[in-house]
Write a protein that holds these residues in place. Structure first.
Motif, PDB file in Angstrom:
ATOM      1  N   ALA A  16      -6.598 -45.662   1.306  1.00 25.28           N
ATOM      2  CA  ALA A  16      -8.047 -45.469   1.355  1.00 25.28           C
ATOM      3  C   ALA A  16      -8.421 -44.261   2.210  1.00 25.28           C
ATOM      4  N   GLU A  17      -9.631 -43.723   1.983  1.00 29.62           N
ATOM      5  CA  GLU A  17     -10.128 -42.646   2.842  1.00 29.62           C
ATOM      6  C   GLU A  17     -10.250 -43.171   4.272  1.00 29.62           C
ATOM      7  N   VAL A  18     -10.151 -42.259   5.221  1.00 27.32           N
ATOM      8  CA  VAL A  18     -10.197 -42.599   6.631  1.00 27.32           C
ATOM      9  C   VAL A  18     -11.398 -41.885   7.241  1.00 27.32           C
ATOM     10  N   GLY A  23     -18.071 -34.729  14.647  1.00 26.74           N
ATOM     11  CA  GLY A  23     -19.124 -34.191  13.798  1.00 26.74           C
ATOM     12  C   GLY A  23     -19.942 -35.251  13.092  1.00 26.74           C
ATOM     13  N   LYS A  24     -19.659 -36.525  13.403  1.00 25.68           N
ATOM     14  CA  LYS A  24     -20.484 -37.592  12.827  1.00 25.68           C
ATOM     15  C   LYS A  24     -21.244 -38.278  13.947  1.00 25.68           C
ATOM     16  N   THR A  25     -22.478 -38.724  13.644  1.00 25.01           N
ATOM     17  CA  THR A  25     -23.232 -39.533  14.588  1.00 25.01           C
ATOM     18  C   THR A  25     -22.610 -40.927  14.632  1.00 25.01           C
ATOM     19  N   ALA A  47     -10.770 -45.656  11.439  1.00 27.30           N
ATOM     20  CA  ALA A  47     -11.556 -44.509  11.926  1.00 27.30           C
ATOM     21  C   ALA A  47     -10.802 -43.902  13.104  1.00 27.30           C
ATOM     22  N   THR A  48     -10.748 -42.558  13.176  1.00 26.74           N
ATOM     23  CA  THR A  48      -9.980 -41.877  14.224  1.00 26.74           C
ATOM     24  C   THR A  48     -10.869 -40.950  15.038  1.00 26.74           C
ATOM     25  N   ARG A  49     -10.330 -40.502  16.164  1.00 27.45           N
ATOM     26  CA  ARG A  49     -11.016 -39.539  17.031  1.00 27.45           C
ATOM     27  C   ARG A  49     -12.420 -40.004  17.420  1.00 27.45           C
ATOM     28  N   ALA A 100      -0.063 -42.820  20.263  1.00 26.61           N
ATOM     29  CA  ALA A 100      -0.783 -44.043  19.911  1.00 26.61           C
ATOM     30  C   ALA A 100      -1.517 -43.883  18.583  1.00 26.61           C
ATOM     31  N   GLU A 101      -2.159 -42.732  18.368  1.00 24.56           N
ATOM     32  CA  GLU A 101      -2.842 -42.492  17.092  1.00 24.56           C
ATOM     33  C   GLU A 101      -1.845 -42.536  15.941  1.00 24.56           C
ATOM     34  N   ALA A 102      -0.682 -41.929  16.144  1.00 22.04           N
ATOM     35  CA  ALA A 102       0.348 -41.949  15.099  1.00 22.04           C
ATOM     36  C   ALA A 102       0.784 -43.374  14.794  1.00 22.04           C
ATOM     37  N   ASP A 198      -1.750 -32.216  17.789  1.00 25.67           N
ATOM     38  CA  ASP A 198      -2.424 -33.487  18.105  1.00 25.67           C
ATOM     39  C   ASP A 198      -2.699 -34.345  16.874  1.00 25.67           C
ATOM     40  N   ASN A 199      -2.131 -33.993  15.724  1.00 30.68           N
ATOM     41  CA  ASN A 199      -2.438 -34.753  14.500  1.00 30.68           C
ATOM     42  C   ASN A 199      -1.476 -35.924  14.316  1.00 30.68           C
ATOM     43  N   GLY A 200      -1.617 -36.914  15.203  1.00 26.93           N
ATOM     44  CA  GLY A 200      -0.828 -38.130  15.056  1.00 26.93           C
ATOM     45  C   GLY A 200      -1.159 -38.842  13.762  1.00 26.93           C
ATOM     46  N   TYR A 201      -2.417 -38.769  13.381  1.00 26.66           N
ATOM     47  CA  TYR A 201      -2.855 -39.434  12.151  1.00 26.66           C
ATOM     48  C   TYR A 201      -2.041 -38.962  10.947  1.00 26.66           C
ATOM     49  N   GLY A 202      -1.970 -37.662  10.754  1.00 21.90           N
ATOM     50  CA  GLY A 202      -1.252 -37.133   9.590  1.00 21.90           C
ATOM     51  C   GLY A 202       0.218 -37.517   9.602  1.00 21.90           C
TER      52      GLY A 202
ATOM     53  N   SER B 187      -4.886 -29.036   6.593  1.00 23.82           N
ATOM     54  CA  SER B 187      -5.309 -29.638   5.328  1.00 23.82           C
ATOM     55  C   SER B 187      -6.260 -30.813   5.534  1.00 23.82           C
ATOM     56  N   CYS B 188      -7.301 -30.870   4.705  1.00 26.62           N
ATOM     57  CA  CYS B 188      -8.216 -32.012   4.740  1.00 26.62           C
ATOM     58  C   CYS B 188      -7.641 -33.205   3.986  1.00 26.62           C
ATOM     59  N   ALA B 189      -6.508 -33.023   3.329  1.00 24.41           N
ATOM     60  CA  ALA B 189      -5.867 -34.155   2.647  1.00 24.41           C
ATOM     61  C   ALA B 189      -4.902 -34.828   3.604  1.00 24.41           C
TER      62      ALA B 189
ATOM     63  N   GLY E 170     -12.653 -28.529  12.242  1.00 27.68           N
ATOM     64  CA  GLY E 170     -11.200 -28.677  12.332  1.00 27.68           C
ATOM     65  C   GLY E 170     -10.719 -28.490  13.754  1.00 27.68           C
ATOM     66  N   TYR E 171      -9.411 -28.649  13.966  1.00 30.30           N
ATOM     67  CA  TYR E 171      -8.858 -28.546  15.317  1.00 30.30           C
ATOM     68  C   TYR E 171      -7.476 -27.901  15.244  1.00 30.30           C
ATOM     69  N   GLY E 172      -6.863 -27.686  16.394  1.00 32.57           N
ATOM     70  CA  GLY E 172      -5.528 -27.073  16.401  1.00 32.57           C
ATOM     71  C   GLY E 172      -5.572 -25.712  15.734  1.00 32.57           C
TER      72      GLY E 172
HETATM   73  N1  LIG Z   1      -7.304 -37.754  13.121  1.00 34.48           N
HETATM   74  C1  LIG Z   1      -7.370 -37.098  11.958  1.00 34.48           C
HETATM   75  N2  LIG Z   1      -6.813 -35.861  11.876  1.00 34.48           N
HETATM   76  C2  LIG Z   1      -6.854 -35.175  10.741  1.00 34.48           C
HETATM   77  N3  LIG Z   1      -7.441 -35.600   9.612  1.00 34.48           N
HETATM   78  C3  LIG Z   1      -8.029 -36.824   9.632  1.00 34.48           C
HETATM   79  C4  LIG Z   1      -8.010 -37.611  10.804  1.00 34.48           C
HETATM   80  N4  LIG Z   1      -8.662 -38.771  10.521  1.00 34.48           N
HETATM   81  C5  LIG Z   1      -9.055 -38.692   9.208  1.00 34.48           C
HETATM   82  N5  LIG Z   1      -8.669 -37.518   8.668  1.00 34.48           N
HETATM   83  C6  LIG Z   1      -8.892 -37.019   7.283  1.00 34.48           C
HETATM   84  O1  LIG Z   1     -10.268 -36.709   7.184  1.00 34.48           O
HETATM   85  C7  LIG Z   1     -10.804 -37.295   5.987  1.00 34.48           C
HETATM   86  C8  LIG Z   1     -12.232 -37.716   6.185  1.00 34.48           C
HETATM   87  O2  LIG Z   1     -12.987 -36.559   6.488  1.00 34.48           O
HETATM   88  P1  LIG Z   1     -14.601 -36.692   6.453  1.00 34.48           P
HETATM   89  O3  LIG Z   1     -14.990 -36.878   5.023  1.00 34.48           O
HETATM   90  O4  LIG Z   1     -15.103 -35.392   7.057  1.00 34.48           O
HETATM   91  O5  LIG Z   1     -14.878 -37.890   7.307  1.00 34.48           O
HETATM   92  C9  LIG Z   1      -9.908 -38.479   5.691  1.00 34.48           C
HETATM   93  O6  LIG Z   1      -9.846 -38.812   4.355  1.00 34.48           O
HETATM   94  C10 LIG Z   1      -8.582 -38.012   6.188  1.00 34.48           C
HETATM   95  O7  LIG Z   1      -7.908 -37.311   5.145  1.00 34.48           O
END
Ligand SMILES: Nc1ncnc2c1ncn2[C@@H]1O[C@H](COP(=O)(O)O)[C@@H](O)[C@H]1O
Ligand SMILES: Nc1ncnc2c1ncn2[C@@H]1O[C@H](COP(=O)(O)O)[C@@H](O)[C@H]1O
Ligand SMILES: Nc1ncnc2c1ncn2[C@@H]1O[C@H](COP(=O)(O)O)[C@@H](O)[C@H]1O
Ligand SMILES: Nc1ncnc2c1ncn2[C@@H]1O[C@H](COP(=O)(O)O)[C@@H](O)[C@H]1O
Ligand SMILES: [Mg+2]
Ligand SMILES: [Mg+2]
Ligand SMILES: [Mg+2]
Ligand SMILES: [Mg+2]
Ligand SMILES: [Mg+2]
Ligand SMILES: [Mg+2]
Ligand SMILES: [Mg+2]
Ligand SMILES: [Mg+2]
Lengths: 225, 225, 225, 225, 225, 225, 225, 225
Positions: A16-18, A23-25, A47-49, A100-102, A198-202, B187-189, E170-172
């Motif tokens: 699923a999308e994350v 940049g979000k409220t 949800a991350t970050r 931890a994020e990873a 810092d991209n533990g998520y990816g 990458s945004c993916a 974005g970051y990094g």
């Molecule tokens: N910590 C993260 N680092 C990098 N990409 C992320 C992270 N968390 C979520 N994403 C990606 O960002 C997308 C959501 O971006 P957005 O639509 O701007 O909220 C998700 O589908 C993920 O592919």
């Protein structure tokens, strides 16, 4: 609202999308998480970050969510059964949040997870002592900042698929993680692949996919992240 | 001679050391390949980044070696049976040598390999037409230069483990592959992991490890690289 | 001729001026070396970074000079007796020329020298096997390219004064040695100091000064560089 | 707590681990310092880069600690007897904190220490006036920001082992210390070795090791840092 | 006051000067906007990059101004009739403010405007679904951060003049928009032109000029930005 | 041969694919041009960045091709009737090849083209003298290297859509065109859009699209490029 | 206190040392200014880069000081009679503080000063209108941010010695002034010399020296800065 | 031919246009020099950066030209009488060509010129010995590569207007002159202004303008460059 939430992603890619917090409220974070949960009531959404304010709002509005203050994540919905094992290895204390994020991301995306902390290359004996644990992973995530040497050393010890995650710890020419990133990309050890700083998520997503598809092994204690 | 050839590597990591051509004389390349072959007569050993002179010398001295002039590789000894499937996807014509190096490395390290070429993002229909082929891989290697957008698009179509390989094609701010590298890392993916610029070899090693450990599937035609 | 050759340097700093080859004609190299030798007939004088033509000219014009084709150096005059011990450690084959330049410079500047080659971090057992040799040095010079991780690992094993020398080996984001340099500067191990990329000469001068002033030890076999 | 504190380091390298403040809570800083002190009651242990809050906590919790507000350090336990002499030279007023960190680190790691401040190259007479003091050091630490020229000038005056420490003072293309760092690495004077930007700590460790191993000299007044 | 306000610009180039907020006091912003309005009572004048304080002051002092809190703009005076159509396409949620600035600028400079949001390349179906809308524009503005891949994909679908606007999301190694910028400049799709990072304003001006001069088409609903 | 030549592009975007020379053998260049010509016999097809060898081969194999030795292009097939006017403005002599490539590309893609050379900002009177010619263009392409100031000055004189093309002329911090690129992107004049360094082709495609869609004007002499 | 204030500088170079504010406490700023004034009661001494707190302290402690809140300077002691004329030219509103610092520094260092503001290259007529004023200067200081084009244009109009001062205005690839700096250094106009970003002080010192040594001219109104 | 040779420049700025060799054919160089000479028969015209072929062609075609093989310049026409004195100071042997170019340019543009070579900061006594010669210049040009420290030291000794010229000598992080450039721009000495890397020409033009306008002095021997 979100004009075009990618609610179709799980069907296309299996995940699923994350919700990416920056940049979000807080309202956007909460409603995005709620909407994804509504679409996928049978699986955990992530949800991350999340900064302190966003975590507070999620805690208040979505009582079922599990918040991790170090990883800065929120998870809503039932965790999947763990398939395969991801081991997250970290060099130093300050790499903890990224590790931890990873770990959270890998677990949410379906893998079992174990962690090994504080095994930086300046004290090799600490790493050599955990060699067996490294070897039984299906995928390794190796997190390090500063000179980013840990993935090279680990990849010389075992042949497990390995993802390096550079962190932004350090100062001066450590350059916010760029040196660790470039060091990992330039590794003299074979097969090291890398994520953004810092991209533990990816790393967690990739490692979980690798671990899930690996042939089944006995992974008794992997659900504690 | 080599003072300390890492002949022990296969035991530790499952894969033999590989001869990296740059900075070695043709004599050093030939003898290193011969020595590794002597240590591992039952498996293929690999040399990469061989210039024309080194390839010529290997061809003359080691008649059993298989030379690939596009990939600039030499392989000596029997290929392992293919386990799992790596699909190597390339954006444009000039990404060919890097894609070829990735394919050879993955095959030598034990995976079956297929290639898909010339599916750059400026003509999406070409990529959409091969979606099925992408989906049945155990690991994808996606090779692209210039703006490096292809991994993001592929990773949005399928959930297979995916390694991006940036190439040094392009000019100006393409910067010898740095822009493609940074784009893939940004990458945004989800779940895109990356190697150094032009490092098809490293991607091949990682992808082969992932594919080998994947649950068995039907991979009929994968030995043609 | 040189308008203002720094012939006074040995008196001020204890070490004679050294001829740096790039940007000089072969005639300038030969005459500078000859002039320094005339000023300092009792000690070895050094020229570095000599291309094949300059080495050929020195060989022809100054028959007493000792040429090193790997280090690309020429030495004219009697070597000083070795005081203290510098050990030069190198990660890989392609770091050889820089390690050789460091060794020659340290020896010319008065230290005994030993070398340890091909002990890169991707095969740790090679390094662990020479730990004793590392420990009896008065100063270590650790030469590595690519991710430049070797100084961090060595500095975690022994407490000897240690100089890291990054080399320009590698490709892509290895960036001609910048990544190895920045990695060494960002080392998580304490007390690592560093020279410019490929600057074996500078490391040799510093290490020799450190070794010369160290309390005397038993250093039987150090004159073979 | 720390999972894997490197309590074995003093045995391996002769120097105990040091607490690096950034990224640690005040509780972590205090307990790490306390634990290291417990392991090494007979020697001084050090914490660096402590912000005001951490310094306040150490002062309150560990009354025996000596706090330096300029160096931003804390030292706990008895200082070792000074062996050899490190002289810390600084170019300008704003280089003071880095020079102070270097001095504290060198002293804690066993050397005697003297300081010379405000001798930047724009007023050479100030430096020429202290030439004797420079010459009787066993190791020099030369701290400068902006164009980082001071190590080149000092290394042309005396032949003592010398470590340059670039600082982040300056603006525009001074670039947070990168220009000073690169200038020191590019020094036309022989034997200049360098640490990361603002890394007085690393320079202090290296210089103390050099000074400690130097032949004994008369160093009457070196304990005042 | 402004010594030399370029009040002549509209005569030379057809467009009035615009107030750029950063580095101006709220008093300067208000009076500049007022003065431009006085010079051009018959057309809309624009201020950009207004922080909350400046927007508040404009709202209070110039009640006729239309404030956009997302775009951070103020518009004073009657909008021109829309000529031609600019379509502003954005990849993700966080690109919204830049897309909004581009839309306002294009509308103020005389074009009709439509927006398409949240069509990032990781979910291609969202973009393919709006292909018709893309095709009827006279000029496209494509806004994206991170890897900046969207302009390449859009430019492969339609032949409309297209301006890419990289954003700082974005970051990094996304590096505050540099990677998106360099990716767009390196696009493998033909005819992509680009503005500075986050410069929606510049893209809006260029696109409006292109759209205004295009042959008339039926653009019914374009005034809603 | 090309596995997946994008022969469908003209239908999607209105412009045929173009042959980019670098990284192709002369055989590949000739056959690609021939194949595109076979698909589009009624329109001109273009090859760019042809070195001397490739130009020679095209001249020999495809006698109908028109070769431009300065622009390094080949054109095969009938030029379209010119619609609208593109004016290509260049700062100095060494910007000539890029200006020529832009002019050829714009003409092949359907616009009329005029050129104005050698009007760099260090001699403003030359530019002021051609202001009328600038004003009657439908789109301007402004080519400059070194400090890249020309687009800012031209954009302050007329309100025509304008594309800046930075060139790699200059040395030192001109940095192969990066300074000119960044200067154009940072222009204080409104509406300047930019291509990659030396990318005359991309500017020509964009400008031709803008000019073709502009309302008809009287463009008598535009076919001489 | 300052250990080694360069009180001898005026004798060596003709100009007294200047207090640079950053990194000094308000107490240090006040006492340094007071001490320099005591040494040079007959001439103006200068402090630069004073933040609000430092300016407030100087105002309170040194009532004779003249504070400039835009230039962020303090001047203590009698201004010298103006010799020669420096004209400070600025491109835009946000370049004002740097232009003001340059003007103050030039005046304190003995030149007459005039200012011309808001003559950026996007509106050339403003610059052409002041050509006479430019021509009667002995030295020009030209201040600009963003693309930094103004020095090139001015240096093409008059042959007066000219110093360019890049400012940190702008965003994105303007890069905090690096683009303006590199553009000025790459100027196609002859004889442009440059200072560090935002270094109005350095330009003022150089220009004053040039103007003072120029042959006497009639400079009636130059004391108003 | 040149479409728009700036033949008017001498009237506007007092100095004729100069032929810049790179990117021009030998025919273009010769004819440009001839044409400028025809326009200005009473003064010397200059061509710079001439490679061996261009110098040979000028020698053959324009027998009156004076060629300098180190400076890589050609001068045609009578030198002006020297007014004022420029002293060109160089750090090392490899800075010679840039110093020579600066000297020729200054002389052609009307100043008397003296040179001081090989006074790098690693041997300060050489510089201190020429202090008097430095002090009687009207403008100093200080040329240095590597760490670029010489201008700071010279500017601390005398108060003469001073232009630093960084050269591309050095390796590694010397970065082709960038470090020397940034070091000079970050100088802690007041009033140092700088040109682009290796731009002796620009420094010569500026210095000549400064020297020409200086009050007359006795400059007996300045015409020998
Ligand atoms: N910590 C993260 N680092 C990098 N990409 C992320 C992270 N968390 C979520 N994403 C990606 O960002 C997308 C959501 O971006 P957005 O639509 O701007 O909220 C998700 O589908 C993920 O592919
Ligand atoms: N094409 C390649 N790119 C990156 N690393 C490689 C490549 N080929 C071989 N290697 C690595 O380089 C090592 C050999 O290095 P060396 O000892 O210098 O020959 C191998 O064990 C691999 O890990
Ligand atoms: N100021 C400093 N700069 C660089 N490294 C430091 C500094 N202080 C301590 N260290 C190093 O950091 C290590 C401790 O890191 P950590 O385990 O993260 O606290 C110590 O063993 C030192 O090697
Ligand atoms: N705004 C400024 N920018 C650059 N350098 C300055 C500035 N103001 C003063 N300086 C220089 O800094 C020196 C004083 O530095 P410090 O001893 O650290 O106060 C002065 O002698 C000047 O050479
Ligand atoms: Mg630790
Ligand atoms: Mg193609
Ligand atoms: Mg090896
Ligand atoms: Mg000072
Ligand atoms: Mg989204
Ligand atoms: Mg010209
Ligand atoms: Mg303005
Ligand atoms: Mg010399």
């Amino acid at each position: 609202g979100w004009a075009r939430l990618d609610v179709d992603r799980a069907r296309r890619t299996g995940d699923a999308e994350v919700v990416y917090g920056p940049g979000k409220t807080v309202v956007q974070v909460v409603s995005a998480l709620a909407e994804l949960h509504a679409r996928h009531p049978d699986r955990a959404v992530l949800a991350t970050r999340l900064d302190a304010g966003a975590r507070e709002a999620v805690r208040a509005e979505l009582p079922g969510a599990v918040i991790d203050n170090v990883a800065r994540t929120a998870v809503l919905g039932p965790l999947p059964p763990p398939r395969g094992l991801v081991v997250v290895v970290a060099a130093g204390t300050s790499d903890g949040p990224v590790a931890a994020e990873a770990a959270v991301a890998a677990r949410v995306h379906g893998a079992g997870v174990e962690r090994i902390d504080d095994v930086g290359v300046a004290g090799l004996h600490r790493l050599l002592a955990v060699r067996e644990q490294l070897a039984h992973a299906d995928c390794l995530i190796v997190v390090a900042g500063m000179e980013g040497a840990l993935p090279s050393v680990v990849a010389g010890l075992v042949g497990t698929p390995l993802v390096g995650v550079p962190t932004s710890t350090g100062y001066g020419v450590a350059a916010g993680g760029v040196t660790a990133l470039h060091a990992m990309l330039s590794s003299c050890a074979p097969g090291v692949v890398v994520t953004n700083i810092d991209n533990g998520y990816g790393a967690g997503v990739h490692a979980a996919r690798v671990a899930r598809s690996a042939a089944p092994r006995c992974v008794p204690n992997s659900s504690s992240i």
